[in-house]
Write an enzyme that holds these catalytic residues in place. Structure first.
Site, PDB file in Angstrom:
ATOM      1  CB  CYS A 158      -0.812   0.151   1.196  1.00 15.46           C
ATOM      2  SG  CYS A 158      -1.789  -1.529   1.493  1.00 15.46           S
ATOM      3  CG  HIS A 297      -2.851   3.841   5.380  1.00 18.24           C
ATOM      4  ND1 HIS A 297      -2.356   4.015   4.017  1.00 18.24           N
ATOM      5  CD2 HIS A 297      -2.886   2.784   5.831  1.00 18.24           C
ATOM      6  CE1 HIS A 297      -2.335   2.523   3.625  1.00 18.24           C
ATOM      7  NE2 HIS A 297      -2.684   1.942   4.761  1.00 18.24           N
ATOM      8  CD  GLU A 308      -3.156   7.017   9.264  1.00 15.79           C
ATOM      9  OE1 GLU A 308      -3.114   7.853   8.665  1.00 15.79           O
ATOM     10  OE2 GLU A 308      -4.121   6.041   9.235  1.00 15.79           O
ATOM     11  CE  LYS A 329      -6.100   4.015   1.718  1.00 15.39           C
ATOM     12  NZ  LYS A 329      -5.231   4.945   1.958  1.00 15.39           N
ATOM     13  CG  HIS A 334      -6.740   0.562   0.169  1.00 16.83           C
ATOM     14  ND1 HIS A 334      -5.527   1.196  -0.451  1.00 16.83           N
ATOM     15  CD2 HIS A 334      -6.286   0.027   1.415  1.00 16.83           C
ATOM     16  CE1 HIS A 334      -4.608   1.006   0.517  1.00 16.83           C
ATOM     17  NE2 HIS A 334      -4.957   0.242   1.506  1.00 16.83           N
ATOM     18  CG  PHE A 394      -0.243  -5.930   4.561  1.00 16.43           C
ATOM     19  CD1 PHE A 394      -0.762  -5.313   5.515  1.00 16.43           C
ATOM     20  CD2 PHE A 394      -1.133  -6.794   3.796  1.00 16.43           C
ATOM     21  CE1 PHE A 394      -2.043  -5.558   6.066  1.00 16.43           C
ATOM     22  CE2 PHE A 394      -2.535  -7.140   4.178  1.00 16.43           C
ATOM     23  CZ  PHE A 394      -2.999  -6.636   5.373  1.00 16.43           C
TER      24      PHE A 394
END
Length: 406
Positions: A158, A297, A308, A329, A334, A394
């Site tokens: 991502c 994010h 976050e 998002k 996403h 990730f």
């Protein structure tokens, strides 16, 4: 401190279209592009699909062996080059092609080509490999724009395209290239990929008729994200190079920070994210209080949003309430490898227009994630002078981009 990397062009093929004004206005007004997909799947799924006519950029013959992920990249890069003032729409014909760099993020490559190969009943198209390789988008953009300098692909889940933009900015700052086309592309909305994400239990659940509001970042009832597809690119150059050619600068890319959690493959880590946030601020020579907006994010996952928020609180401290936050998002999905690039474009436009897209669908804010969320569509920020966008991947890689008004 970065003294002079500026953004002179923006281009996007997004779930809200490929016109910059339409894209930003749709987000600013809180319009969701997320809708149900693949009714044949065992569980309901939703995604944000980009409206796209490949024939605007390709002939039928040129499309042979070109996966959708590369088609989107070619279009978005072309739009960024045109927006930067290159009327010929081919950067390599306007400046020395050996002094142009191309930096592209792509998380998973040509998913449609790979899916077709698996489902082909024994017949695999001969161009499957070059269609699905992760560096295919970069290669196609390079050929279209005649880029003969460094052409690099970053596959960092991502964070892919945010990392690509940071690496491009560093190359411009070092003087390795005069122009950098940087961004990313992703086109993963195929049944196999959707099933794989459902198996991870990270996709948002929703009731019939409620797909558009399924993604609720930082809300108490959040349940995950929806996939999106698209591509986005920025044109970066030194302020001096932009001045010499009379280019408009949307913003300075004043700082960027990269870090790795080095703790877990899929579970995010607040100290790792905080390191990237601090690095971006340090490079820009700014204090947390100087930054007025964060395009988070914000994947609307239970753990991700809380971590976050913890990272932002760690770095901003007592100034956290001065930072307005939203995750777009909720509206465009996403985009995985292209998420950082699209959200960078949105953040630059927010700074340029001093207007903030809302943190949509989050009426029931999570008391465990207290943030100064942008609540209302159509919010203006007349004094906004600096903004950040976060991309956390990730694998533990974190990328933060910090933009200021030029």
């Amino acid at each position: 401190m970065s003294a002079g990397v500026v953004v002179t062009g923006l281009g996007a093929v997004s779930p809200h279209g490929d016109e910059l004004a339409t894209l930003f206005d749709s987000l600013w007004h809180g319009h969701s592009a997320i809708a149900p997909i693949f009714p044949e799947l065992p569980k309901p799924a939703a995604a944000a699909v980009a409206p796209f006519d490949a024939m605007r950029w390709f002939t039928k013959l040129q499309l042979a062996g070109v996966d959708r992920v590369s088609q989107l990249a070619v279009a978005a890069a072309d739009l960024a080059v045109r927006d930067a003032g290159f009327a010929a729409s081919t950067a390599g014909e306007a400046v020395d092609p050996e002094r142009i760099g191309l930096y592209v993020g792509c998380g998973m490559g040509g998913a449609a080509a790979l899916e077709a190969g698996y489902r082909g009943g024994g017949r695999v198209p001969p161009l499957t490999i070059p269609a699905f390789m992760p560096n295919a988008p970069a290669a196609h953009v390079a050929m279209r724009q005649r880029v003969q300098g460094p052409v690099l692909t970053y596959s960092v889940a991502c964070a892919s395209s945010a990392v690509a933009i940071a690496e491009a900015a560093a190359a411009v700052e070092r003087g390795d290239v005069d122009l950098a086309i940087a961004g990313g592309s992703e086109a993963l909305i195929v049944p196999g990929v959707v099933l794989a994400w459902q198996a991870m239990q990270t996709l948002a659940t929703f009731e019939p008729g409620c797909a558009a509001t399924a993604v609720r970042p930082f809300a108490a009832d959040r349940s995950g994200f929806a996939l999106g597809e698209g591509a986005a690119f920025v044109m970066l150059e030194s302020a001096e190079h932009a001045r010499r050619r009379g280019a408009r600068a949307y913003a300075r890319l004043a700082g960027w920070g990269l870090s790795c959690d080095a703790t877990h493959l899929t579970k995010p880590d607040a100290p790792g994210q905080a390191r990237a946030l601090r690095a971006a601020l340090r490079r820009a020579g700014l204090q947390p209080r100087d930054v007025g907006y964060c395009n988070a994010h914000g994947t609307a996952t239970r753990i991700g949003d809380a971590v976050e928020r913890e990272a932002l609180a760690t770095v901003w401290g007592d100034a956290l309430d001065t930072l307005q936050v939203s995750s777009t998002k909720a509206l465009h999905g996403h985009l995985l490898g292209a998420a950082g690039a699209l959200e960078a474009v949105v953040t630059v436009l927010a700074l340029h227009r001093r207007a903030l897209p809302p943190n949509a669908h989050g009426a029931s804010a999570d008391p465990d994630c207290p943030l100064n969320l942008v609540r209302e569509p159509g919010t203006m920020a007349p004094h906004l002078s600096a903004a950040i966008t976060n991309s956390f991947a990730f694998g533990g890689t974190n990328s933060v981009l910090l933009f200021t008004r030029p």
